[in-house]
Design a protein around this motif. Structure first.
Motif, PDB file in Angstrom:
ATOM      1  N   ARG A  36      45.170  44.911  47.811  1.00  0.00           N
ATOM      2  CA  ARG A  36      44.830  44.087  46.472  1.00  0.00           C
ATOM      3  C   ARG A  36      43.842  44.452  45.619  1.00  0.00           C
ATOM      4  NH1 ARG A  36      47.232  39.316  45.888  1.00  0.00           N
ATOM      5  NH2 ARG A  36      48.368  38.643  47.156  1.00  0.00           N
ATOM      6  N   VAL A  84      38.865  40.716  43.044  1.00  0.00           N
ATOM      7  CA  VAL A  84      39.233  39.288  42.405  1.00  0.00           C
ATOM      8  C   VAL A  84      39.130  37.963  43.299  1.00  0.00           C
ATOM      9  CG1 VAL A  84      41.687  39.506  43.065  1.00  0.00           C
ATOM     10  CG2 VAL A  84      41.215  38.220  41.112  1.00  0.00           C
ATOM     11  N   PHE A 278      44.935  41.249  36.864  1.00  0.00           N
ATOM     12  CA  PHE A 278      44.763  39.611  36.816  1.00  0.00           C
ATOM     13  C   PHE A 278      46.018  39.118  37.221  1.00  0.00           C
ATOM     14  CE2 PHE A 278      41.888  38.277  33.050  1.00  0.00           C
ATOM     15  CZ  PHE A 278      40.834  39.138  33.646  1.00  0.00           C
ATOM     16  N   ARG A 279      47.123  40.018  37.749  1.00  0.00           N
ATOM     17  CA  ARG A 279      48.330  39.566  38.218  1.00  0.00           C
ATOM     18  C   ARG A 279      48.918  38.291  36.962  1.00  0.00           C
ATOM     19  NH1 ARG A 279      49.054  37.836  43.939  1.00  0.00           N
ATOM     20  NH2 ARG A 279      51.216  38.673  43.464  1.00  0.00           N
ATOM     21  N   GLN A 280      48.736  38.585  35.765  1.00  0.00           N
ATOM     22  CA  GLN A 280      49.074  37.628  34.924  1.00  0.00           C
ATOM     23  C   GLN A 280      50.012  38.250  33.873  1.00  0.00           C
ATOM     24  OE1 GLN A 280      45.647  36.023  33.178  1.00  0.00           O
ATOM     25  NE2 GLN A 280      45.312  34.694  34.831  1.00  0.00           N
ATOM     26  N   ASP A 281      50.478  37.596  33.240  1.00  0.00           N
ATOM     27  CA  ASP A 281      51.811  38.032  31.926  1.00  0.00           C
ATOM     28  C   ASP A 281      50.866  38.818  31.119  1.00  0.00           C
ATOM     29  OD1 ASP A 281      53.871  38.558  30.553  1.00  0.00           O
ATOM     30  OD2 ASP A 281      54.687  36.536  30.802  1.00  0.00           O
ATOM     31  N   PRO A 355      57.015  44.647  32.608  1.00  0.00           N
ATOM     32  CA  PRO A 355      56.451  43.407  32.114  1.00  0.00           C
ATOM     33  C   PRO A 355      56.682  42.140  33.189  1.00  0.00           C
ATOM     34  CG  PRO A 355      58.483  44.127  31.034  1.00  0.00           C
ATOM     35  CD  PRO A 355      57.840  45.121  31.830  1.00  0.00           C
ATOM     36  N   ALA A 356      55.948  41.264  33.436  1.00  0.00           N
ATOM     37  CA  ALA A 356      55.991  40.421  34.358  1.00  0.00           C
ATOM     38  C   ALA A 356      57.315  39.694  34.351  1.00  0.00           C
ATOM     39  CB  ALA A 356      54.551  39.472  34.304  1.00  0.00           C
TER      40      ALA A 356
ATOM     41  N   GLU C  56      58.649  43.600  42.822  1.00  0.00           N
ATOM     42  CA  GLU C  56      57.362  43.843  42.194  1.00  0.00           C
ATOM     43  C   GLU C  56      56.104  43.938  43.268  1.00  0.00           C
ATOM     44  OE1 GLU C  56      54.948  41.741  38.821  1.00  0.00           O
ATOM     45  OE2 GLU C  56      57.206  41.805  38.264  1.00  0.00           O
ATOM     46  N   ARG C  62      51.485  45.126  47.946  1.00  0.00           N
ATOM     47  CA  ARG C  62      50.559  43.744  48.129  1.00  0.00           C
ATOM     48  C   ARG C  62      51.136  42.792  49.125  1.00  0.00           C
ATOM     49  NH1 ARG C  62      49.206  42.974  42.495  1.00  0.00           N
ATOM     50  NH2 ARG C  62      51.283  42.139  42.236  1.00  0.00           N
ATOM     51  N   ASN C  65      50.708  44.030  52.641  1.00  0.00           N
ATOM     52  CA  ASN C  65      49.271  43.689  52.962  1.00  0.00           C
ATOM     53  C   ASN C  65      49.011  42.405  53.242  1.00  0.00           C
ATOM     54  OD1 ASN C  65      46.338  44.649  53.162  1.00  0.00           O
ATOM     55  ND2 ASN C  65      46.279  43.357  51.391  1.00  0.00           N
ATOM     56  N   GLN C 210      40.728  36.739  50.811  1.00  0.00           N
ATOM     57  CA  GLN C 210      41.116  37.401  49.459  1.00  0.00           C
ATOM     58  C   GLN C 210      42.438  38.081  49.710  1.00  0.00           C
ATOM     59  OE1 GLN C 210      37.992  39.079  47.313  1.00  0.00           O
ATOM     60  NE2 GLN C 210      38.430  36.992  47.497  1.00  0.00           N
ATOM     61  N   TYR C 215      46.952  33.163  50.227  1.00  0.00           N
ATOM     62  CA  TYR C 215      46.241  33.471  49.277  1.00  0.00           C
ATOM     63  C   TYR C 215      47.045  34.069  48.216  1.00  0.00           C
ATOM     64  CZ  TYR C 215      43.287  36.187  46.043  1.00  0.00           C
ATOM     65  OH  TYR C 215      42.520  36.527  45.013  1.00  0.00           O
ATOM     66  N   ASP C 219      46.723  32.759  44.561  1.00  0.00           N
ATOM     67  CA  ASP C 219      46.794  33.778  43.359  1.00  0.00           C
ATOM     68  C   ASP C 219      47.935  33.859  42.420  1.00  0.00           C
ATOM     69  OD1 ASP C 219      45.373  35.994  42.489  1.00  0.00           O
ATOM     70  OD2 ASP C 219      46.370  37.418  43.308  1.00  0.00           O
ATOM     71  N   GLY C 223      47.573  33.085  38.529  1.00  0.00           N
ATOM     72  CA  GLY C 223      48.185  34.076  37.597  1.00  0.00           C
ATOM     73  C   GLY C 223      49.024  33.442  36.709  1.00  0.00           C
ATOM     74  N   LEU C 224      49.475  32.021  36.857  1.00  0.00           N
ATOM     75  CA  LEU C 224      50.415  31.393  36.281  1.00  0.00           C
ATOM     76  C   LEU C 224      51.786  31.940  36.341  1.00  0.00           C
ATOM     77  CD1 LEU C 224      48.702  31.114  32.857  1.00  0.00           C
ATOM     78  CD2 LEU C 224      48.763  29.352  34.569  1.00  0.00           C
ATOM     79  N   ARG C 225      51.970  32.364  37.668  1.00  0.00           N
ATOM     80  CA  ARG C 225      53.175  33.195  38.218  1.00  0.00           C
ATOM     81  C   ARG C 225      53.930  32.390  39.225  1.00  0.00           C
ATOM     82  NH1 ARG C 225      53.543  38.695  37.688  1.00  0.00           N
ATOM     83  NH2 ARG C 225      55.382  38.403  38.544  1.00  0.00           N
TER      84      ARG C 225
END
Lengths: 359, 241, 262
Positions: A36, A84, A278-281, A355-356, C56, C62, C65, C210, C215, C219, C223-225
């Motif tokens: 991570r 993070v 950030f793992r953001q779009d 792209p996310a 992804e 990740r 992990n 973490q 998490y 997370d 991240g809005l995902r």
């Protein structure tokens, strides 16, 4: 196969050892760093020291991963690993345990920590502005006065957003209980607004842009319109580190400043660089950084006494802070370089990330 | 195996009570070496208490229990350890045999004796009731055992199996003689198996009749000895006039 | 005979087929809902997006992990509570007065949600693996100890009589008689408390950690995902089920089988 005590013990031992090995990977040199943490591997072989810096995935902390990236791809003396976090209580806990000795944090929270005897100092700022009051796209709210009797979400009592909105209500001649404040985790705010659970929210980016992009929110106020040079977060460093390793702190502040200067002029690239951290779009970040220069700025980040005094004054007035801390105790400006040179990041070295997964 | 001469088992003037309930009243019992003694009595008269006193699971309130030799008990049901196979259950009785080869041989002999070859690796819950009781018997006979206490060992079985098990017990005791104290409420069993029958009164239990049966085993169920003995016992229990 | 065998094999086929059909149905429903825009895209991610985020997360390493982190925490917490809880239960089961003295307290803690310990977990153990392990321990110790205790208290006395006849004493009595006689119940208790542990780990990892699967969801939310959150949810569910199946295999071992067939 029969069940015997010996076999049971053996089985447990095998499972535990396997998992333990996979978890801590003792054959890897840098075993403390998990997948991570490592986003980019770089070519910098000059760095002899390391420091982990905490941040949250908000644009206010954008310079942290940029500095991480810069320390890996350019010639710096210290290698910075950005780590993070997902919320501020965890950051505080990590700081108290000295698992991180430098981190980004909302300013009033740093003051509160100082008040509670955790020896931290504000060495630099995250960014200016970068927060907005968002209301529903089709709502009839035109000014703060229209929010009377409505629900508004803020990220924390100790956020500067909370302080500033109360200052503004004062200015408008409103009573403190005219607006019903609700504390929500920032990621929940856009969806809560969409669902109609709240009427407005005041938070840092990119949670404002999210509502705009998804088409159910609009900006009522930019932070800078309410409070010029609005500060949300700052770089907070534990005094022990300052005493024991001033060189590293020097490197850190110089690196953050340089990253800020770079991000200010390379906004598209900054969005691209930071999105995997950030793992953001990337699209959302890109929007925040490029749509309107009023949204965020990464210059003029040296904390001034005046800036912080104003915040402290407001905090005491709201009875969230209880004692006046002298500014010399709170701020340490000696690491801020006289001349800020943008970080020499090679744009070509920023990897292309898929792209996310949003359309 | 220990010297048979030293085996003895006796209760002298034993009384026992649970709280205020007196179960046994000055009971005297002498078991001779190699003898099969069967205790018959109405249910709840304290037969099992007598066995528990003999085996040492209980201490008498007053009186003396004399016991030399190794004692094993065969229970009505569920006496086998369900987590062990037939073979392993039998091996429990051979724990004091240190020589592995001898232990193995003894185990095989016992499996053979109870006619359960092929079932060595079965677990008790996979066997029929009669088979289970045979395994329990084999376990009790294994290794250093001198005295068998049998607590209604066949009472949980169906009638025909019970008849067959009696014959089995006779056959097995022929090959491996033991001193046996056998508790039952089944007077047929008593008549077919016993060298001596003790008829107990209801609580507090005392011996109200002692019957010696000299006819050698196996005894025919419809033979005159068995019929006569049964008559006597039934009369003693007040069930026939 | 032949007929019954036939039905049993077709029954087996049905046993596999029916759940697969239900699963397919649920996925189909999901696809229909997302493509007809019954819910807006931000409220319910599409299966395609979830699949993509799965790829992804997996490729970045990740996901692996996080899986290892969660499994490690559950394993350590679980083994710790089993090594303390089962002996504690054994001891309590054999001592009536200790049992009477401790049971109310044990029950109190059992009904206290382990998540209530979160503030203290973070205060005492800061962040990382330790608070999560502590929470798993708190979640599983009490049910395990109580289940072991009541199992011991209800061992048929005949086993101890037999054990005395055959000279089992001390530690041998414990490992060869007491322990095997409660093993079926212990396995059941382990399965139940593993279920609790797996539910708790996800919640526990949302704070003070973490990495880890919980998490991961947190997370993803930051991240809005939501697509990635759903991907983690699926992984959590599948793993939890898989490990329970594995633990269920323990009940098939021949020397505990008796406990489930009576």
């Amino acid at each position: 196969m029969k069940f015997t005590f010996g076999k049971l013990m053996l089985g447990i031992a095998v499972v535990l050892t396997t998992l333990g090995l996979l978890r801590y990977k003792p054959w890897k040199k840098n075993s403390g760093v998990t997948a991570r943490d490592v986003i980019h591997e770089g070519v910098n072989k000059k760095a002899t020291r390391e420091l982990t810096v905490g941040y949250l995935p908000v644009t206010c902390h954008l310079t942290c991963p940029v500095t991480d990236f810069a320390s890996k791809t350019t010639q710096t003396n210290t290698n910075f690993n950005s780590r993070v976090f997902s919320d501020f209580p965890t950051v505080v806990s990590a700081l108290e345990a000295k698992q991180v000795q430098a981190t980004f944090m909302i300013v009033p929270l740093a003051m509160k920590l100082r008040e509670q005897g955790v020896p931290v100092k504000i060495c630099y700022l995250g960014h200016r502005d970068g927060s907005e009051v968002i209301v529903g796209k089709n709502s009839r709210i035109r000014s703060l006065k229209d929010l009377k009797g409505k629900k508004m979400a803020i990220p924390s009592l100790y956020s500067n957003q909370n302080f500033v909105i109360h200052k503004m209500m004062d200015d408008f001649g409103m009573q403190p209980n005219d607006i019903e404040f609700i504390i929500l985790p920032p990621p929940d705010m856009p969806t809560s607004l969409a669902a109609g659970a709240i009427d407005a929210y005041f938070v840092g980016e990119p949670f404002c842009a999210k509502a705009e992009l998804d088409g159910y929110g609009k900006v009522l106020y930019y932070a800078r319109d309410i409070w010029p040079n609005f500060i949300s977060c700052a770089l907070v460093v534990h005094e022990d580190l300052i005493k024991q390793n001033p060189d590293v702190v020097q490197d850190l502040v110089r690196g953050i400043a340089a990253s800020g200067a770079w991000a200010e002029t390379h906004r598209v690239e900054a969005a691209k660089l930071v999105s995997p951290y950030f793992r953001q779009d990337e699209k959302v970040l890109n929007y925040v950084l490029t749509s309107d220069p009023k949204r965020v700025s990464y210059v003029q980040l040296t904390p001034t006494d005046e800036d912080l005094q104003q915040i402290e004054y407001q905090g005491i007035k709201l009875k969230l802070l209880s004692k006046k801390i002298p500014m010399y105790e709170l701020i340490d400006r000696k690491f801020v370089p006289n001349e800020i040179i943008p970080a020499p990041i090679d744009e070509a070295s920023i990897p292309n990330i898929l792209p996310a997964g949003k359309k | 195996m220990s010297d048979k001469k030293t085996v003895s088992l006796a209760l002298s003037n034993v009384s026992h009570s649970y709280g205020t309930t007196s179960v046994l009243q000055t009971l005297n019992l002498q078991v001779k070496n190699g003898e099969v003694v069967v205790l018959v009595g109405p249910s709840g008269c304290g037969k099992t208490t007598i066995l528990n006193l003999l085996s040492g699971h209980l201490q008498p309130s007053t009186g003396r229990v004399q016991r030399t030799g190794n004692i094993r008990t065969v229970y009505q049901h569920d006496g086998l350890f369900p987590w062990l196979t037939v073979e392993e259950n039998i091996a429990m009785g051979l724990r004091s045999v240190s020589d592995t080869a001898q232990r193995e041989k003894e185990k095989q002999d016992l499996v053979e004796l109870i006619h359960l070859r092929g079932f060595e690796n079965h677990y008790p819950h996979q066997l029929s009731g009669g088979m289970r009781q045979r395994v329990e018997l084999a376990r009790a006979l294994a290794g250093q055992s001198d005295i068998l206490l049998m607590d209604e060992p066949f009472s949980a079985l169906d009638y025909q199996t019970r008849l067959r098990m009696r014959l089995e017990l006779v056959r097995i005791l022929e090959q491996r003689p033991r001193t046996v104290v056998f508790v039952t409420h089944d007077i047929e069993e008593a008549a077919q198996l016993a060298d001596r029958v003790l008829v107990l009164s209801s609580r507090p239990a005392t011996v109200c009749r002692e019957l010696e049966i000299l006819t050698p085993r196996p005894r025919d169920l419809t033979g005159s000895t068995v019929i006569e003995t049964m008559k006597t016992i039934l009369m003693e229990l007040g069930l026939q006039h | 005979m032949i007929n019954s065998k036939h039905t049993s094999s077709s029954q087996k086929k049905l046993q596999i087929l029916l759940p697969v059909l239900v699963l397919a149905g649920v996925i189909l429903l999901w696809i229909i809902i997302t493509y007809t825009n019954l819910f807006p895209a931000y409220a319910l991610p599409t299966p395609g997006a979830v699949l993509k985020s799965f790829k992804e997360e997996f490729e970045s390493g990740r996901l692996m992990n996080d899986i290892i982190a969660s499994l490690w925490r559950v394993a350590v917490g679980f083994v710790l509570s089993a090594t303390l809880g089962i002996p504690a239960g054994l001891w309590l089961g054999q001592h009536l007065y200790a049992r009477q003295a401790c049971v109310p307290m044990l029950n109190f803690f059992r009904f206290l949600s382990p998540l209530a310990w979160i503030p203290f977990a973070i205060l005492w153990f800061h962040i990382g693996d330790k608070p999560a392990v502590f929470l798993i321990f708190m979640a599983t110790f009490f049910p395990l100890a109580l289940a072991t205790m009541s199992a011991v208290a209800t061992i048929p006395s005949i086993y101890f009589k037999v054990a005395k006849d055959y000279n089992y004493k001390g530690i041998e009595l414990l490992t060869k008689v007491t322990f095997p006689s409660i093993l079926p119940q212990i396995i059941t208790a382990l399965r139940v408390s593993y279920g609790i542990a797996w539910v708790v780990i996800v919640a526990a990892e949302m704070v003070g950690c973490q990495d880890g699967l919980g998490y991961g969801i947190w997370d993803a939310r930051n991240g809005l995902r939501l697509d990635s959150a759903v991907c983690y949810m699926i992984v959590i569910g599948v793993l939890g089920m898989g490990i329970d199946r594995l633990l269920a295999q323990l009940t098939k071992l021949p020397n505990v089988r008796w406990g489930y067939e009576r």
